[in-house]
Design a protein around this motif. Structure first.
Motif, PDB file in Angstrom:
ATOM      1  N   UNK A  91       0.800  -1.220   0.000  1.00 54.72           N
ATOM      2  CA  UNK A  91       0.000   0.000   0.000  1.00 54.72           C
ATOM      3  C   UNK A  91       0.829   1.263   0.000  1.00 54.72           C
ATOM      4  N   UNK A  92       1.911   1.302   0.782  1.00 53.71           N
ATOM      5  CA  UNK A  92       2.731   2.518   0.841  1.00 53.71           C
ATOM      6  C   UNK A  92       3.469   2.757  -0.463  1.00 53.71           C
ATOM      7  N   UNK A  93       3.825   1.693  -1.164  1.00 54.31           N
ATOM      8  CA  UNK A  93       4.513   1.840  -2.450  1.00 54.31           C
ATOM      9  C   UNK A  93       3.585   2.514  -3.458  1.00 54.31           C
ATOM     10  N   UNK A  94       2.380   2.005  -3.563  1.00 52.21           N
ATOM     11  CA  UNK A  94       1.400   2.594  -4.476  1.00 52.21           C
ATOM     12  C   UNK A  94       1.119   4.048  -4.106  1.00 52.21           C
ATOM     13  N   UNK A  95       0.964   4.311  -2.824  1.00 51.27           N
ATOM     14  CA  UNK A  95       0.680   5.663  -2.362  1.00 51.27           C
ATOM     15  C   UNK A  95       1.817   6.621  -2.718  1.00 51.27           C
ATOM     16  N   UNK A  96       3.056   6.165  -2.574  1.00 53.60           N
ATOM     17  CA  UNK A  96       4.210   7.004  -2.914  1.00 53.60           C
ATOM     18  C   UNK A  96       4.232   7.311  -4.407  1.00 53.60           C
ATOM     19  N   UNK A  97       3.944   6.308  -5.222  1.00 52.71           N
ATOM     20  CA  UNK A  97       3.924   6.530  -6.677  1.00 52.71           C
ATOM     21  C   UNK A  97       2.910   7.622  -7.028  1.00 52.71           C
ATOM     22  N   UNK A 142      -1.837  -3.291  -9.050  1.00 54.96           N
ATOM     23  CA  UNK A 142      -1.475  -3.069  -7.647  1.00 54.96           C
ATOM     24  C   UNK A 142      -1.950  -4.275  -6.846  1.00 54.96           C
ATOM     25  N   UNK A 143      -1.486  -4.360  -5.595  1.00 58.07           N
ATOM     26  CA  UNK A 143      -1.936  -5.452  -4.745  1.00 58.07           C
ATOM     27  C   UNK A 143      -3.163  -5.018  -3.950  1.00 58.07           C
ATOM     28  N   UNK A 144      -3.774  -5.935  -3.206  1.00 58.36           N
ATOM     29  CA  UNK A 144      -5.040  -5.632  -2.542  1.00 58.36           C
ATOM     30  C   UNK A 144      -4.887  -4.720  -1.334  1.00 58.36           C
ATOM     31  N   UNK A 145      -3.673  -4.516  -0.827  1.00 56.67           N
ATOM     32  CA  UNK A 145      -3.488  -3.561   0.278  1.00 56.67           C
ATOM     33  C   UNK A 145      -3.392  -2.130  -0.240  1.00 56.67           C
ATOM     34  N   UNK A 146      -3.296  -1.959  -1.540  1.00 47.94           N
ATOM     35  CA  UNK A 146      -3.171  -0.626  -2.143  1.00 47.94           C
ATOM     36  C   UNK A 146      -4.549  -0.047  -2.401  1.00 47.94           C
ATOM     37  N   UNK A 147      -5.109   0.582  -1.377  1.00 46.31           N
ATOM     38  CA  UNK A 147      -6.470   1.112  -1.473  1.00 46.31           C
ATOM     39  C   UNK A 147      -6.518   2.635  -1.433  1.00 46.31           C
ATOM     40  N   UNK A 148      -5.358   3.278  -1.361  1.00 44.94           N
ATOM     41  CA  UNK A 148      -5.297   4.743  -1.340  1.00 44.94           C
ATOM     42  C   UNK A 148      -4.216   5.197  -2.310  1.00 44.94           C
ATOM     43  N   UNK A 149      -4.512   6.275  -3.089  1.00 47.84           N
ATOM     44  CA  UNK A 149      -5.785   6.990  -3.161  1.00 47.84           C
ATOM     45  C   UNK A 149      -6.858   6.153  -3.868  1.00 47.84           C
ATOM     46  N   UNK A 150      -8.087   6.653  -3.839  1.00 45.20           N
ATOM     47  CA  UNK A 150      -9.206   5.895  -4.385  1.00 45.20           C
ATOM     48  C   UNK A 150      -8.986   5.533  -5.846  1.00 45.20           C
ATOM     49  N   UNK A 151      -8.284   6.388  -6.576  1.00 49.23           N
ATOM     50  CA  UNK A 151      -8.034   6.124  -7.996  1.00 49.23           C
ATOM     51  C   UNK A 151      -7.281   4.817  -8.207  1.00 49.23           C
ATOM     52  N   UNK A 152      -6.493   4.394  -7.203  1.00 47.09           N
ATOM     53  CA  UNK A 152      -5.730   3.158  -7.334  1.00 47.09           C
ATOM     54  C   UNK A 152      -6.630   1.940  -7.455  1.00 47.09           C
TER      55      UNK A 152
END
Length: 302
Positions: A51-57, A69-79
């Motif tokens: 999740x933090x990786x996706x958020x940083x991107x 993305x993986x299922x922990x990547x729920x933020x931001x909503x666009x992800x």
């Protein structure tokens, strides 16, 4: 203190099932392992795991590189519009590779180990990002992600901004003398309390917010005995919301050991979104401040 049988230590995101699933690898034919790299030569189709990786991107404004993305990547909503390759600790190599990525950017602790080994031996470059539950760890993650995507300057700017916010958030509890003892409860399956020890995201966020982890003597997550809970004497119970089966206040405080603690007597429980609380990414300074205010109210200085 006496504890029940120890469970494996969980690192990074803990938003997922507790029981492992078997992973089939027959459909993948690994090739020779790629050289260790820190920069993707082709960053056009990246899978973000953690999740933090996706958020940083997204915070870098580089979300155009992502194809999944993986299922922990729920933020931001666009992800959430991106294909989901599964829970970061129960990855299937077939699922990750099915989106035909040009690179995989994964948080340390992704698994299972066998699946990660298969992915590292595939022809797709694999960059693993270290996970540490402190300010320096967050800043390091931002710089590593930025470097991997070839946007070092943007990453340095974001890292500097985030670091300043983290330092400021910590300073706001510096003058508090009476530190709250916090028991982080991950789950209560079968009435058994699964709590966070050292070397966990929960332990890290509690300390950053000016609290004290009420349990000590073990790392990772363990089921606590009734005696251990009573001995811990927590002032506050901290739990995640939006993660796993919900535990009502009645169920929580009906537990005899919890009800006999200061937290139980005061029925004091704080619930925070799991990804926000334990993500250790760009929003963590805000999470620190929110938790500190929940713990100490007006004692948190400007």
């Amino acid at each position: 203190m006496k504890f029940l049988s120890r469970l494996p230590a969980w690192r990074g995101s803990i938003l997922g099932p507790m029981l492992g699933l078997s992973v089939a690898f027959a459909a993948i034919a690994p090739v020779a392992a790629a050289e260790v790299t820190s920069v993707f030569t082709d960053s056009s189709k990246i899978v973000a795991i953690g999740g933090s990786i996706t958020e940083i991107v997204y915070a870098l404004g580089e979300e155009g590189h992502l194809v999944a993305r993986d299922s922990t990547s729920t933020y931001p909503k666009a992800a959430l519009n991106l294909p989901d390759v599964g829970y970061m600790r129960q990855l299937s190599p077939e699922g990750v590779l099915s989106v035909n990525p040009s690179g995989i950017l994964a948080l340390h602790g992704s698994g299972p180990k066998e699946a990660v080994e298969v992915l590292k031996k595939a022809s797709v470059p694999f960059i693993e990002v270290p996970e540490r539950y402190d300010n320096d760890g967050i800043v390091e993650k931002i710089r590593i992600v930025g470097k991997a995507l070839g946007v070092d300057a943007k990453a340095e700017k974001l890292a500097t901004e985030v670091e300043a916010k983290l330092v400021a958030a910590e300073k706001r509890t510096a003058s508090i003398k009476d530190r709250k003892r916090v028991l982080f409860v991950l789950s209560m399956q079968g009435g058994k309390v699964l709590a966070a020890g050292s070397e966990t995201a929960a332990d890290g966020i509690v300390k950053l917010a000016g609290g004290v982890n009420a349990v000590e003597g073990f790392s990772g997550y363990k089921q606590l005995s009734d005696e251990a809970i009573v001995t811990a004497k927590p002032d506050v119970i901290l739990m995640m919301s939006n993660a796993g089966p919900p535990v009502s206040e009645d169920e929580l405080f009906a537990n005899p050991s919890i009800s006999s603690t200061p937290a139980g007597a005061a029925r004091k429980v704080i619930r925070v979104d799991g990804g926000y609380l334990l993500g250790f990414g760009p929003r963590t300074a805000d999470a620190i401040l929110d938790l500190a205010v929940s713990l100490y109210g007006a004692q948190v200085t400007d």
